[in-house]
Design a protein around this motif. Structure first.
Motif, short mmCIF file in Angstrom:
data_model
loop_
_atom_site.label_atom_id
_atom_site.label_comp_id
_atom_site.label_asym_id
_atom_site.label_seq_id
_atom_site.Cartn_x
_atom_site.Cartn_y
_atom_site.Cartn_z
N LEU A 81 0.90 -1.26 0.00
CA LEU A 81 -0.16 -0.15 0.04
C LEU A 81 1.06 1.26 0.13
N ALA A 82 2.02 1.07 0.74
CA ALA A 82 2.97 2.31 0.70
C ALA A 82 3.44 2.48 -0.78
N ALA A 83 3.83 1.49 -1.47
CA ALA A 83 4.33 1.72 -2.81
C ALA A 83 3.06 2.18 -3.72
N TYR A 84 2.03 1.72 -3.46
CA TYR A 84 0.69 2.24 -4.14
C TYR A 84 0.53 3.59 -4.08
N GLY A 85 0.50 4.00 -2.98
CA GLY A 85 0.47 5.51 -2.62
C GLY A 85 1.79 6.48 -3.08
N GLU A 86 2.86 5.94 -3.13
CA GLU A 86 4.03 6.54 -3.46
C GLU A 86 3.81 6.71 -5.08
N ALA A 87 3.16 5.95 -5.51
CA ALA A 87 3.24 5.96 -7.19
C ALA A 87 2.12 7.25 -7.65
N GLY A 88 1.53 7.77 -6.45
CA GLY A 88 0.65 8.98 -6.49
C GLY A 88 -0.59 8.81 -6.79
N ASN A 89 -0.94 7.57 -6.41
CA ASN A 89 -2.57 7.19 -6.50
C ASN A 89 -3.43 7.93 -5.57
N ILE A 90 -4.51 8.05 -5.93
CA ILE A 90 -5.53 8.61 -5.06
C ILE A 90 -6.86 7.92 -4.82
N TRP A 91 -7.50 7.97 -3.91
CA TRP A 91 -8.59 7.16 -3.48
C TRP A 91 -9.87 7.90 -4.10
N ASP A 92 -10.07 7.74 -5.59
CA ASP A 92 -11.13 8.01 -6.10
C ASP A 92 -12.24 6.98 -5.80
N GLU A 93 -13.54 7.29 -6.27
CA GLU A 93 -14.71 6.39 -5.70
C GLU A 93 -14.35 4.66 -6.41
N GLU A 94 -14.02 4.92 -7.61
CA GLU A 94 -13.73 3.49 -8.12
C GLU A 94 -12.79 2.73 -7.56
N SER A 95 -11.52 3.34 -7.42
CA SER A 95 -10.44 2.57 -6.61
C SER A 95 -10.68 2.18 -5.10
N PHE A 96 -11.36 3.17 -4.39
CA PHE A 96 -11.79 2.73 -3.03
C PHE A 96 -12.64 1.70 -3.13
N VAL A 97 -13.86 1.75 -3.84
CA VAL A 97 -14.84 0.49 -3.94
C VAL A 97 -14.04 -0.72 -4.32
N ALA A 98 -13.32 -0.63 -5.30
CA ALA A 98 -12.64 -2.08 -5.37
C ALA A 98 -11.74 -2.49 -4.34
N TYR A 99 -10.92 -1.67 -3.62
CA TYR A 99 -10.00 -1.95 -2.82
C TYR A 99 -10.80 -2.61 -1.54
N VAL A 100 -11.87 -1.85 -0.95
CA VAL A 100 -12.43 -2.24 0.20
C VAL A 100 -13.05 -3.77 0.13
#
Length: 143
Positions: A81-100
C-alpha cells in the motif's frame, strides 16, 4: 471523444476540492461504517472524532475520499500500500470501492505484482455498501 461538463457538475467538482461527487448514499454509508469502527476512526485536523471509536488498527479515514493513498500521519502501511501511495494514486470512488471489497487482490492488480499484500483483511461485502461508505467518508471531509 470530448465530453461537455454541465455547470452544476463543474461547480460540484470545484466545491468538493476537485473530487467528483460520490454516487452512493451517505446516510446508508454512515450505517455501513459500523463494520469499520473496530479498526478505523474519522478524526479531523482539529482532533474532533467525527466517526468511529478511535480504532487504532487501521488509519484515520479523514480525507480518504478523493485523497492520496497511504498518507495518514502516524500509520505504518503495508509495503504494497505504501508503494501504491508513493506512485501517486488517490482514492477516487472506483479505486476505493474495488479496494475495500478485496484489498490484496486490488493491490496485486494495481501494482502488477502477484506478491503484493494488504494489511487490511476485512472485506466490504458488496458494491453498494462500498459506494455508500465512500459517500459517507466524503461527506465527513466537509465537516
Amino acid at each position: 471523444m470530448t465530453q461537455k461538463i454541465g455547470l452544476a457538475a463543474a461547480l460540484a467538482f470545484a466545491v468538493s476540492g476537485g473530487a467528483a461527487w460520490a454516487s452512493g448514499d451517505a446516510a446508508a454509508g454512515e450505517r455501513a461504517f459500523n463494520q469499520c469502527v473496530a479498526c478505523h476512526v474519522v478524526k479531523n485536523a482539529a482532533g474532533d472524532t467525527l466517526a468511529g471509536r478511535n480504532g487504532r488498527t487501521g488509519p484515520n479515514l479523514y480525507g480518504v475520499a478523493g485523497g492520496p493513498a497511504g498518507v495518514a500521519e502516524g500509520f505504518r502501511y503495508s509495503a504494497s500500500l505504501a508503494a501504491y501511495g508513493e506512485a501517486g494514486n488517490i482514492w477516487d470512488e472506483e479505486s476505493f470501492v474495488a479496494y475495500v471489497q478485496d484489498p490484496t487482490a486490488y493491490l496485486r492488480e494495481a501494482l502488477g505484482d502477484n506478491g503484493a499484500r494488504s494489511a487490511m483483511s476485512f472485506r466490504v461485502r458488496g458494491d453498494e455498501d462500498a459506494r455508500n461508505l465512500y459517500a459517507y467518508l466524503q461527506s465527513l471531509a466537509t465537516e
